[in-house]
Write an enzyme that holds these catalytic residues in place. Structure first.
Site, PDB file in Angstrom:
ATOM      1  N   GLY A  14       3.590 -14.503  14.710  1.00  0.00           N
ATOM      2  CA  GLY A  14       3.905 -15.875  14.308  1.00  0.00           C
ATOM      3  C   GLY A  14       3.997 -16.070  12.803  1.00  0.00           C
ATOM      4  N   GLU A  68      -4.634 -14.358  20.186  1.00  0.00           N
ATOM      5  CA  GLU A  68      -5.086 -15.761  20.083  1.00  0.00           C
ATOM      6  C   GLU A  68      -6.257 -16.020  21.028  1.00  0.00           C
ATOM      7  OE1 GLU A  68      -1.192 -17.425  20.661  1.00  0.00           O
ATOM      8  OE2 GLU A  68      -0.588 -16.556  18.743  1.00  0.00           O
ATOM      9  N   HIS A  99      -4.521 -11.399  24.576  1.00  0.00           N
ATOM     10  CA  HIS A  99      -3.681 -11.774  23.428  1.00  0.00           C
ATOM     11  C   HIS A  99      -4.588 -12.076  22.230  1.00  0.00           C
ATOM     12  CE1 HIS A  99      -0.921 -14.036  20.893  1.00  0.00           C
ATOM     13  NE2 HIS A  99       0.044 -13.428  21.548  1.00  0.00           N
ATOM     14  N   SER A 120       6.636 -11.211  15.489  1.00  0.00           N
ATOM     15  CA  SER A 120       7.824 -11.692  14.772  1.00  0.00           C
ATOM     16  C   SER A 120       9.099 -10.929  15.132  1.00  0.00           C
ATOM     17  CB  SER A 120       7.576 -11.694  13.256  1.00  0.00           C
ATOM     18  OG  SER A 120       6.502 -12.565  12.945  1.00  0.00           O
ATOM     19  N   LYS A 148       3.287 -19.365  24.871  1.00  0.00           N
ATOM     20  CA  LYS A 148       2.032 -19.922  24.338  1.00  0.00           C
ATOM     21  C   LYS A 148       1.836 -21.353  24.853  1.00  0.00           C
ATOM     22  CE  LYS A 148       2.772 -17.025  20.353  1.00  0.00           C
ATOM     23  NZ  LYS A 148       2.175 -16.498  19.167  1.00  0.00           N
ATOM     24  N   ASN A 191       6.333 -14.867  25.543  1.00  0.00           N
ATOM     25  CA  ASN A 191       5.085 -15.623  25.603  1.00  0.00           C
ATOM     26  C   ASN A 191       5.335 -17.014  25.020  1.00  0.00           C
ATOM     27  OD1 ASN A 191       2.495 -16.612  25.402  1.00  0.00           O
ATOM     28  ND2 ASN A 191       1.863 -15.220  23.767  1.00  0.00           N
ATOM     29  N   GLU A 234       0.328  -5.466  19.138  1.00  0.00           N
ATOM     30  CA  GLU A 234       0.721  -6.625  18.344  1.00  0.00           C
ATOM     31  C   GLU A 234      -0.181  -6.731  17.112  1.00  0.00           C
ATOM     32  OE1 GLU A 234       2.814  -9.706  20.906  1.00  0.00           O
ATOM     33  OE2 GLU A 234       0.692 -10.035  21.281  1.00  0.00           O
TER      34      GLU A 234
END
Ligand code: PEP
Length: 247
Positions: free
Chosen positions: A170, A96, A94, A210, A12, A10, A164
């Site tokens: 991240g 985010e 996701h 991560s 992003k 990904n 996730e």
């Protein structure tokens, strides 16, 4: 049926014309094992450029699509448009998107099914926040998110689930292989009890958060971890090691 190992990258909201060119060169140089499916997700503007230049062993995904085929939805992309451009995958839900764009469990479920109906396969993301893990409600949270997806999805062969944990995305804080395996095993049991034994046996469940070249092998050795969704490290040469982590 053995579940084929799956590695998603990904990107992003990262990239430039120059960086995309370099990333495609890097990806084209990687060994992609026959038993591994690899899908990368560049920002929408670069999708076609990546798709045109990447080797055929690597597929290209969008990072999001909407629940309409076309119309007055400024700023959105439809899965039908992905299909039209020869793209087969999209990431939905996701963390985010959930956090910054207020996507609800319900919308994630709707988007997942709408993409599947358009002929696009989905990497459907779920995962708990730090305070939820600390409150010992991880399983409840992922079950709630799965329920919203399962309410809509009819064909689980078109879905890859990405677990996730939000606290690991991240942040450099990776879940231990045991923490990840525990949730993956729970999700598989959830699928068996709430969808079907076939869906439980065949649906790939990825870990994301991560993942890097150093930790991928021990995670990949866990029985219910069928691959990874990778953010930061998918922009680096170590992504090649992650692709090869099941070897
Ligand atoms: C992600 O964006 O899905 C992700 C897991 O990011 P990172 O690997 O950077 O934690």
């Amino acid at each position: 049926m053995a579940r084929q190992f799956f590695v998603g990258g990904n990107w992003k909201m990262n990239g430039s014309v120059e960086q995309v060119k370099k990333l495609v060169e890097m990806l084209n140089g990687f060994n992609v094992p026959a038993n591994t499916e690899v899908v990368v997700a560049p920002p929408a503007l670069y999708l076609d450029r990546v798709h045109q230049n990447i080797k055929k062993e690597i597929k290209v995904a969008a990072q999001n699509t909407y629940i309409k085929a076309s119309g007055a939805y400024t700023g959105e992309l439809s899965p039908q448009m992905l299909k039209d451009m020869g793209l087969e995958w999209v990431i939905i839900g996701h963390s985010e998107r959930r956090e910054y764009f207020k996507e609800s469990d319900e919308l994630v479920g709707e988007k997942t099914q709408f993409a599947i109906e358009a002929g696009v396969s989905v990497i459907a993301c779920i995962g708990e926040k730090l305070e939820e893990r600390e409150a010992n409600i991880t399983n409840d949270v992922v079950a709630r998110q799965m329920k919203a997806i399962a309410k809509y999805v009819k064909d689980w062969s078109k879905v890859v689930v990405a677990y996730e944990p939000v606290w690991a995305i991240g942040t450099g804080k990776v879940a231990t292989p045991e923490q990840a395996q525990d949730v993956h095993a729970y999700l598989r049991k959830w699928l068996a009890e709430n969808v079907s034994q076939k869906a439980a046996d065949e649906t790939r469940i990825l870990y994301g958060g991560s993942v890097n070249g150093a930790n991928c092998k021990t995670l990949a050795a866990k029985p219910d971890i069928d691959g990874f969704l990778v953010g930061g490290a998918s922009l680096k040469p170590e992504f090649g090691d992650i692709i090869n982590s099941r070897q």
